[in-house]
Motif scaffolding. Structure first.
Motif, PDB file in Angstrom:
ATOM      1  N   HIS A  10       0.859  -1.265   0.113  1.00 55.84           N
ATOM      2  CA  HIS A  10      -0.039  -0.012  -0.069  1.00 55.84           C
ATOM      3  C   HIS A  10       0.940   1.398   0.116  1.00 55.84           C
ATOM      4  CE1 HIS A  10      -3.657   2.637   0.822  1.00 55.84           C
ATOM      5  NE2 HIS A  10      -2.815   3.091   1.851  1.00 55.84           N
ATOM      6  N   LEU A  11       1.702   1.160   0.641  1.00 61.71           N
ATOM      7  CA  LEU A  11       2.919   2.471   0.843  1.00 61.71           C
ATOM      8  C   LEU A  11       3.301   2.733  -0.425  1.00 61.71           C
ATOM      9  CD1 LEU A  11       3.589   4.001   3.382  1.00 61.71           C
ATOM     10  CD2 LEU A  11       5.915   2.680   3.241  1.00 61.71           C
ATOM     11  N   VAL A  12       3.675   1.787  -1.018  1.00 67.34           N
ATOM     12  CA  VAL A  12       4.277   2.108  -2.683  1.00 67.34           C
ATOM     13  C   VAL A  12       3.333   2.277  -3.659  1.00 67.34           C
ATOM     14  CG1 VAL A  12       6.720   0.931  -1.970  1.00 67.34           C
ATOM     15  CG2 VAL A  12       4.848  -0.354  -3.116  1.00 67.34           C
ATOM     16  N   GLY A  13       2.091   1.951  -3.368  1.00 70.37           N
ATOM     17  CA  GLY A  13       0.868   2.250  -4.262  1.00 70.37           C
ATOM     18  C   GLY A  13       0.672   1.240  -5.343  1.00 70.37           C
ATOM     19  N   LEU A  14       1.213   0.026  -4.912  1.00 69.80           N
ATOM     20  CA  LEU A  14       0.762  -1.165  -5.976  1.00 69.80           C
ATOM     21  C   LEU A  14      -0.238  -2.206  -5.572  1.00 69.80           C
ATOM     22  CD1 LEU A  14       4.448  -2.550  -6.790  1.00 69.80           C
ATOM     23  CD2 LEU A  14       2.778  -1.537  -8.361  1.00 69.80           C
ATOM     24  N   ASP A  15      -1.201  -1.597  -4.703  1.00 74.32           N
ATOM     25  CA  ASP A  15      -2.270  -2.572  -4.264  1.00 74.32           C
ATOM     26  C   ASP A  15      -3.007  -3.249  -5.326  1.00 74.32           C
ATOM     27  OD1 ASP A  15      -3.069  -0.850  -1.292  1.00 74.32           O
ATOM     28  OD2 ASP A  15      -1.982   0.142  -2.693  1.00 74.32           O
TER      29      ASP A  15
END
Lengths: 237, 281
Positions: A115-120
């Motif tokens: 989630h932190l790197v936006g790959l959800d």
């Protein structure tokens, strides 16, 4: 946090790193600069135990990387210039594989990093369909999963578009501010480094030319590029 | 310990998720079918009948599912096993070093010996899986085609001439299959050792195949009979001895000890080099 003591490495006749000593304080945002072949990647390789030094040692969090590898690297995350993955596997499976060599990671912990790197939304896709930016973000997620105190980033913005570079910069800042990480960045993008790192080390021909806060060292230099060029020219003389 | 099994499980996931891992299985199956078809040709059957009948045995009794299974298994192994085992073993470390994924693993807090051991065990599991596949498909194929029947084995190089009824024949066949899994690990270990050196995966495969080829040629040249005991392929063919009327267990055990010593030596050399080499982009 990172202490390099009299580090040297020779490849055949070429001296890649020559008696390098450097200390990177805890919680700092530090950059390692230099031209191609200056010894940056070799130094990072020795920090991560991938390249074996001929002399000297690297201590991370007080542990010698060569002698106490597990202790030294347990709190270290890293990404490389061209992060490599098992392209035929999903992003999540890749994370599972890399994490299995650190310590057991819970699903929630993994989801948090994703989630932190936006790959959800794309983590279940095979890595072969990822764009370069997505691969860089996945690389960052795998670097964050040992819950590191130290983050070593080799050319993290290499090949990214302007938007990707901006996102990466913000992410690095956020990681540093929110998790108090010590971040060491190795990059050619001086304008980028200028915005992130107040402290730099400049290498040339494997030798350390400068380390510390560049702004206070040469206040008359308008930007990092000017300071870098001046330092390198001085070193050449 | 649980982390070790997790690493091994994921190493196997990596290995068996790749399409090329299955090329070997497919190729073996096709060659088995080819051999089965060739054995239906008249000249092949005539030669087979001559061999049996000159020794006083009935062709109909021994040209059976078990015999066909044995012929399919031995020929497939002879033609293809070295190629596919060395291909996969040669890839294990060298391909990952070439792709850069090994660097991603080696910056983790894990010893290089551990990484090496996990990869080696995955390679051994693949070897066993491939051998089990060959044994099972040739057995099932032979029985499906001709029914069980007696087993006839003729292997002149190993001095084996064996005839068995269906029950004992099946037991011998399965024991031979188990031994095959063990002896074939030597090819994988040799390939794995080269894979740990600083070379391309293809080079590791070619080197392994070259050594096996030279070893096999030396074995059949009469001048080198005195050194046969030191050759890999000589000991690797010990599984065929299971088909001698009285199984020479001590000879088989001796060969297995030799192969275990070879494997251990290859693994130590691999580890020695792997733990001392630099991994750069």
């Amino acid at each position: 946090m990172i202490r390099i003591e009299h580090l040297s490495k020779r490849f055949g006749k070429r001296l890649a790193v020559d008696d390098l000593s450097l200390e990177i304080p805890e919680g700092s945002l530090y950059a390692l600069l230099g031209h191609n072949g200056a010894g940056k990647s070799t130094t990072i390789g020795m920090m991560l135990g991938q390249v074996l030094p001929d002399a000297g040692r690297v201590l991370i969090d007080g542990h010698d990387v060569q002698e106490k590898r597990a202790e030294a690297l347990s709190a270290t995350g890293a990404i490389f210039e061209t992060p490599s993955f098992y392209d035929y596997l999903s992003g999540r499976r890749n994370l599972e594989i890399f994490c299995s060599y650190s310590r057991p990671v819970s699903g929630a912990e993994m989801d948090e990093a994703i989630h932190l790197v936006g790959l959800d939304k794309r983590i279940g896709d095979p890595v072969r369909v990822y764009s370069h930016g997505m691969r860089q973000r996945l690389a960052l997620a795998q670097a964050l999963l040992p819950r590191p105190k130290v983050l070593i980033l080799d050319e993290p913005s290499e090949g990214l578009d302007p938007e990707g570079i901006h996102e990466m910069r913000e992410l690095i800042r956020r990681l540093h501010d929110d998790f108090q990480l010590t971040v060491l960045i190795c990059s050619h993008l001086l304008a980028e480094i200028e915005q992130i790192c107040p402290q730099v080390a400049i290498l040339r021909g494997g030798k350390l030319l400068f380390h510390g806060e560049w702004k206070s060292a040469e206040p008359e230099c308008a930007n990092l590029e000017a300071f870098y060029l001046k330092t390198v020219r001085k070193g050449r003389e | 310990m649980s982390l070790f099994w997790r690493q091994l499980r994921l190493e196997l996931v990596k290995l068996f998720a790749r399409k090329r891992t299955y090329i070997g299985f497919g190729a073996f199956f096709l060659v088995e079918l080819l051999i089965l078809s060739l054995l239906q040709l008249r000249p092949a059957q005539r030669a087979f009948a001559r061999l049996l009948e000159t020794n006083g045995f009935l062709f109909e009794q021994y040209f059976s599912g078990l015999t066909l299974a044995f012929l399919m298994m031995t020929n497939t192994i002879f033609f293809l096993s070295s190629l596919y085992l060395s291909l996969i073993a040669g890839d294990m470390v060298a391909k990952e070093a070439e792709d850069g994924t090994l660097r991603m693993i080696l910056c983790r807090p894990v010893s290089r010996w551990r990484v090496l051991l996990v990869k080696y065990l995955a390679c051994i599991v693949y070897t066993a899986a491939l051998m089990v596949f060959i044994v099972a498909t040739s057995l099932l194929g032979g029985i499906a085609y001709k029914g069980m029947g007696g087993l006839f084995v003729y292997a002149p190089l190993q001095g084996v001439f064996g005839l068995f009824d269906a029950g004992p024949g099946l037991v011998r066949f399965l024991v031979a299959g188990g031994l095959l899994c063990l002896v074939m690990t030597t090819i994988s270990t040799l390939g794995f050792m080269f894979s740990c050196f600083n070379m391309k995966p293809a080079a590791a495969t070619i080197l392994t195949l070259s050594i096996l080829f030279i070893d096999m040629v030396v074995q059949i040249i009469p001048y080198f009979e005195s050194i046969r005991g030191w050759l890999l392929t000589f000991h690797m063919s010990s599984w065929v001895l299971v088909f001698q009327p009285r199984i020479p267990w001590w000879k088989i055990a001796e060969s297995l000890v030799y192969l275990a010593a070879f494997n251990l030596s290859f693994l130590i050399i691999a580890g020695w080099h792997f733990t001392r080499r630099d991994f750069k982009s």
